[in-house]
Design a protein around this motif. Structure first.
Motif, short mmCIF file in Angstrom:
data_model
loop_
_atom_site.label_atom_id
_atom_site.label_comp_id
_atom_site.label_asym_id
_atom_site.label_seq_id
_atom_site.Cartn_x
_atom_site.Cartn_y
_atom_site.Cartn_z
N SER A 112 0.83 -1.21 0.00
CA SER A 112 0.00 0.00 0.00
C SER A 112 0.86 1.26 0.00
O SER A 112 0.50 2.27 -0.60
CB SER A 112 -0.93 0.00 1.22
N GLY A 113 2.01 1.16 0.65
CA GLY A 113 2.90 2.32 0.70
C GLY A 113 3.50 2.66 -0.65
O GLY A 113 3.98 3.79 -0.85
N ARG A 117 -0.83 7.89 -4.39
CA ARG A 117 -1.53 8.52 -3.27
C ARG A 117 -2.88 9.07 -3.74
O ARG A 117 -2.99 9.68 -4.80
CB ARG A 117 -0.69 9.65 -2.69
N VAL A 119 -5.86 11.40 -2.08
CA VAL A 119 -6.34 12.24 -0.98
C VAL A 119 -7.82 12.53 -1.22
O VAL A 119 -8.19 13.12 -2.25
CB VAL A 119 -5.55 13.56 -0.89
N HIS A 146 -5.34 1.86 2.28
CA HIS A 146 -5.38 2.77 1.13
C HIS A 146 -6.84 2.92 0.70
O HIS A 146 -7.62 1.97 0.78
CB HIS A 146 -4.54 2.18 0.00
N ALA A 203 -0.57 8.06 -9.21
CA ALA A 203 -1.67 8.71 -8.50
C ALA A 203 -2.92 8.81 -9.36
O ALA A 203 -4.04 8.59 -8.86
CB ALA A 203 -1.23 10.10 -8.04
#
Length: 316
Positions: A112-113, A117, A119, A146, A203
């Motif tokens: 997941s890291g 990303r 948001v 996530h 992303a």
């Protein structure tokens, strides 16, 4: 068999963990429980084969390939006669991923890291929270996930309202049997590989995946498709399972077709190669992978035949 289901009781807890609330609301689906003695006796007495099973003959020995479903009903957790025979005639159980591997959680967090990303706006978070609540999940249980994995998890658990629960997926039955018989269990893939398919690393791709999944949750499309997949699996209907149009009752988008290709076709060569490797170790194997991997031009069954296996479907 009693020992098998005692172990299954532990598997059920592992599958759901802290995700499912203890029925805080009266309208929540029931939480999976270990079968009672009466349910155990009835389940064993009425067990029948579902899904699809193949024999894989090469090098003077026969292994088996079983097409699984990652959710199920309690009645489906009891192996039918043909699957039970496959369990008894094999030495090693090979799964996509061993769900009892204690390192899975750490592997998932690491993967997941590496994902793109995402948001969420306040409005998006509110929409997602509404779906989490509808699935009777405590929001804190998903807090470290996530956003894409949150939507996937809620989508899988949405089937609980149709009686479909990941705790009753066939993998847990098979692992319970293997552990009770002290047989080796091996993974055909790594969690990082599976997560890389589910979680785009860019992303933009991760956001598009999240928006698509959230839309499917809100429209009920994901839940309906899960029900159609389960019905086709129970009948062993490979034609239906191999058709995106049939499963979604729609005209699939280009993104949905690409996702299907990544989830299935692109992983099948690795699955077939690993099954052949386990068979080559000299003892028969029961390989159990998602049944959709047995469809299409790159079906695992086709790839194994190309590697010299005599592949025959077992009639149910």
């Amino acid at each position: 068999m009693k020992l098998l289901f005692r172990r299954l009781g532990l598997m059920f807890g592992l599958a759901i963990g802290s995700l499912v609330s203890a029925q805080a609301r009266s309208d929540c689906p029931p939480v999976p429980q270990e079968p009672s003695q009466q349910q155990l006796a009835q389940g064993l007495r009425e067990a029948r084969d579902r899904g699809a099973l193949w024999t894989l003959a090469r090098d003077g020995r026969t292994s088996y390939l079983y097409g699984t479903l990652h959710v199920g009903r309690m009645a489906w957790a009891f192996p039918g006669p043909k699957l039970l025979q496959a369990l008894r005639e094999t030495h090693t159980l090979a799964l996509e991923i061993d769900p009892t591997d204690p390192s899975l959680q750490a592997q998932m967090q690491a993967a997941s890291g590496q994902a793109g990303r995402v948001v969420l706006s306040a409005a998006e978070q509110s929409r997602l929270d509404a779906q989490i609540d509808a699935a009777c999940l405590p929001r804190d249980a998903l807090r470290q996930m996530h956003p894409v994995m949150k939507a996937i998890t809620v989508g899988v658990l949405s089937g609980r309202r149709d009686g479909l629960d990941p705790a009753y997926g066939q993998e847990f039955t098979l692992v319970g049997f293997a552990r009770a018989q002290q047989r080796p269990v091996v993974s055909l893939e790594s969690m990082s590989l599976q997560m890389s398919v589910l979680l785009p690393r860019d992303a933009a791709g991760a956001r598009a995946r999240f928006e698509s999944l959230l839309g499917d949750l809100e429209s009920g499309k994901g839940r309906s498709q899960l029900l159609r997949v389960s019905e086709a699996w129970a009948l062993g209907d490979l034609d239906a399972l191999g058709s995106l149009e049939t499963l979604c009752a729609c005209q699939p988008t280009a993104e949905e077709r690409e996702f299907s290709r990544l989830v299935n076709d692109e992983r099948n060569p690795q699955l077939a190669r690993r099954i052949a490797e386990e068979h080559a170790k000299g003892r028969p194997v029961l390989a159990a992978v998602g049944i959709v991997h047995m469809t299409g031009p790159k079906a695992v069954t086709t790839l194994l035949a190309e590697q010299g296996f005599e592949v025959r479907r077992v009639p149910f």
